[in-house]
Design a protein around this motif. Structure first.
Motif, PDB file in Angstrom:
ATOM      1  N   UNK A 199      13.299  13.541  11.900  1.00  0.00           N
ATOM      2  CA  UNK A 199      14.347  13.481  10.856  1.00  0.00           C
ATOM      3  C   UNK A 199      13.946  12.546   9.743  1.00  0.00           C
ATOM      4  N   UNK A 200      14.543  13.041   8.487  1.00  0.00           N
ATOM      5  CA  UNK A 200      14.372  12.472   7.356  1.00  0.00           C
ATOM      6  C   UNK A 200      15.668  11.860   6.842  1.00  0.00           C
ATOM      7  N   UNK A 201      15.453  10.446   6.485  1.00  0.00           N
ATOM      8  CA  UNK A 201      16.518   9.581   6.035  1.00  0.00           C
ATOM      9  C   UNK A 201      16.274   9.104   4.641  1.00  0.00           C
ATOM     10  N   UNK A 202      17.166   9.543   3.750  1.00  0.00           N
ATOM     11  CA  UNK A 202      16.780   9.295   2.194  1.00  0.00           C
ATOM     12  C   UNK A 202      17.826   8.167   1.693  1.00  0.00           C
ATOM     13  N   UNK A 203      17.522   7.002   1.706  1.00  0.00           N
ATOM     14  CA  UNK A 203      18.295   5.837   1.178  1.00  0.00           C
ATOM     15  C   UNK A 203      18.530   6.138  -0.197  1.00  0.00           C
ATOM     16  N   UNK A 204      20.016   6.226  -0.717  1.00  0.00           N
ATOM     17  CA  UNK A 204      20.274   6.507  -1.908  1.00  0.00           C
ATOM     18  C   UNK A 204      21.783   5.719  -2.168  1.00  0.00           C
ATOM     19  N   UNK A 205      22.120   4.472  -1.367  1.00  0.00           N
ATOM     20  CA  UNK A 205      23.298   4.126  -1.582  1.00  0.00           C
ATOM     21  C   UNK A 205      23.218   2.801  -2.487  1.00  0.00           C
ATOM     22  N   UNK A 253      15.580  15.971  -7.396  1.00  0.00           N
ATOM     23  CA  UNK A 253      14.258  16.167  -7.181  1.00  0.00           C
ATOM     24  C   UNK A 253      13.479  15.842  -5.664  1.00  0.00           C
ATOM     25  N   UNK A 254      14.026  14.606  -5.274  1.00  0.00           N
ATOM     26  CA  UNK A 254      13.604  14.112  -3.961  1.00  0.00           C
ATOM     27  C   UNK A 254      14.266  14.971  -2.814  1.00  0.00           C
ATOM     28  N   UNK A 255      15.524  15.509  -2.981  1.00  0.00           N
ATOM     29  CA  UNK A 255      16.069  16.124  -2.035  1.00  0.00           C
ATOM     30  C   UNK A 255      15.237  17.443  -1.848  1.00  0.00           C
ATOM     31  N   UNK A 256      14.876  18.136  -2.888  1.00  0.00           N
ATOM     32  CA  UNK A 256      14.167  19.314  -2.895  1.00  0.00           C
ATOM     33  C   UNK A 256      13.066  19.071  -2.305  1.00  0.00           C
ATOM     34  N   UNK A 261      12.866   6.490  -0.035  1.00  0.00           N
ATOM     35  CA  UNK A 261      13.620   5.752  -1.096  1.00  0.00           C
ATOM     36  C   UNK A 261      13.996   6.963  -2.262  1.00  0.00           C
ATOM     37  N   UNK A 262      15.259   6.766  -2.573  1.00  0.00           N
ATOM     38  CA  UNK A 262      15.303   7.660  -3.743  1.00  0.00           C
ATOM     39  C   UNK A 262      14.708   7.535  -5.005  1.00  0.00           C
ATOM     40  N   UNK A 263      14.253   6.692  -5.258  1.00  0.00           N
ATOM     41  CA  UNK A 263      13.584   6.225  -6.687  1.00  0.00           C
ATOM     42  C   UNK A 263      12.025   6.477  -6.487  1.00  0.00           C
ATOM     43  N   UNK A 264      11.620   7.567  -5.706  1.00  0.00           N
ATOM     44  CA  UNK A 264      10.301   8.014  -5.641  1.00  0.00           C
ATOM     45  C   UNK A 264      10.285   9.512  -5.709  1.00  0.00           C
ATOM     46  N   UNK A 287      -0.598   4.243   3.206  1.00  0.00           N
ATOM     47  CA  UNK A 287      -1.230   3.424   2.045  1.00  0.00           C
ATOM     48  C   UNK A 287      -1.994   4.332   0.871  1.00  0.00           C
ATOM     49  N   UNK A 288      -1.824   3.640  -0.502  1.00  0.00           N
ATOM     50  CA  UNK A 288      -2.482   4.001  -1.330  1.00  0.00           C
ATOM     51  C   UNK A 288      -3.033   3.008  -2.369  1.00  0.00           C
ATOM     52  N   UNK A 289      -4.197   2.874  -2.453  1.00  0.00           N
ATOM     53  CA  UNK A 289      -4.746   1.636  -3.143  1.00  0.00           C
ATOM     54  C   UNK A 289      -4.300   0.519  -2.619  1.00  0.00           C
ATOM     55  N   UNK A 290      -4.480   0.532  -1.141  1.00  0.00           N
ATOM     56  CA  UNK A 290      -4.187  -0.883  -0.638  1.00  0.00           C
ATOM     57  C   UNK A 290      -2.679  -1.437  -0.643  1.00  0.00           C
ATOM     58  N   UNK A 291      -1.648  -0.461  -1.137  1.00  0.00           N
ATOM     59  CA  UNK A 291      -0.220  -0.656  -1.092  1.00  0.00           C
ATOM     60  C   UNK A 291       0.529   0.261  -0.206  1.00  0.00           C
ATOM     61  N   UNK A 292       1.315  -0.283   0.641  1.00  0.00           N
ATOM     62  CA  UNK A 292       2.272   0.532   1.653  1.00  0.00           C
ATOM     63  C   UNK A 292       2.951   1.344   0.556  1.00  0.00           C
ATOM     64  N   UNK A 293       3.360   2.513   1.213  1.00  0.00           N
ATOM     65  CA  UNK A 293       4.239   3.558   0.471  1.00  0.00           C
ATOM     66  C   UNK A 293       5.283   4.295   1.549  1.00  0.00           C
TER      67      UNK A 293
END
Length: 153
Positions: free
Chosen positions: A5-11, A34-37, A101-104, A130-136
């Motif tokens: 299941x996907x959970x989009x945090x947008x509150x 955009x994120x929902x699509x 997260x909604x801002x991605x 991870x991307x460039x040693x940063x969690x995503x």
């Protein structure tokens, strides 16, 4: 294949933005659309969108989509309350869930599917890209953590 299941945090209140970042223009629509699509185009078995702050402004952007809207009246208390609101309503047929997260809005369905496949191919209960040693995102958690997360304060 494991259902996830996907959970989009947008509150959130978007306090640093001064306006709801969910409704900021992005491409031909808004950030949240955009994120929902993207989520709906991925292999997620269901998409749950947690709303709170400015719900009455944001919710009309979500009509016509195959998703579940979760209300978080406690959104002011932080992101954990949004995760908990969704997990209280997650499908029992999903042995795992992906947090987004909604801002991605730049994350693609292909990237989400890669992370889902990575999670399905291991017995490790948490998958964090991870991307460039940063969690995503999305971060994927096995359902064994639901009771523990719901018990957090």
């Amino acid at each position: 294949m494991m259902n996830i299941s996907g959970v989009l945090l947008a509150a959130g209140m978007s306090t640093r933005m001064g306006q709801p970042k969910q409704l900021l223009p992005f491409g031909r629509s808004t950030v949240i659309e955009t994120v929902i699509e993207t989520l709906l185009a991925s292999q997620l078995v269901e998409v749950m969108v947690v709303l709170g702050h400015q719900r009455q402004q944001i919710e009309p952007k979500l009509t016509g989509h195959r998703l579940r809207i979760i209300d978080n009246p406690d959104y002011r208390a932080g992101m954990l309350t949004s995760v908990q609101a969704a997990l209280k309503q997650i499908s029992p047929s999903s042995p795992a869930f992906a947090l987004m997260l909604v801002d991605q809005p730049l994350i693609t369905a292909g990237t989400i599917n890669q992370v889902l496949e990575a999670h399905r191919s291991t017995t490790i209960p948490i998958t964090i890209p991870q991307y460039r040693s940063r969690r995503g995102h999305p971060a994927i958690f096995d359902g064994q953590f639901i009771a523990e997360i719901l018990a957090l304060d």
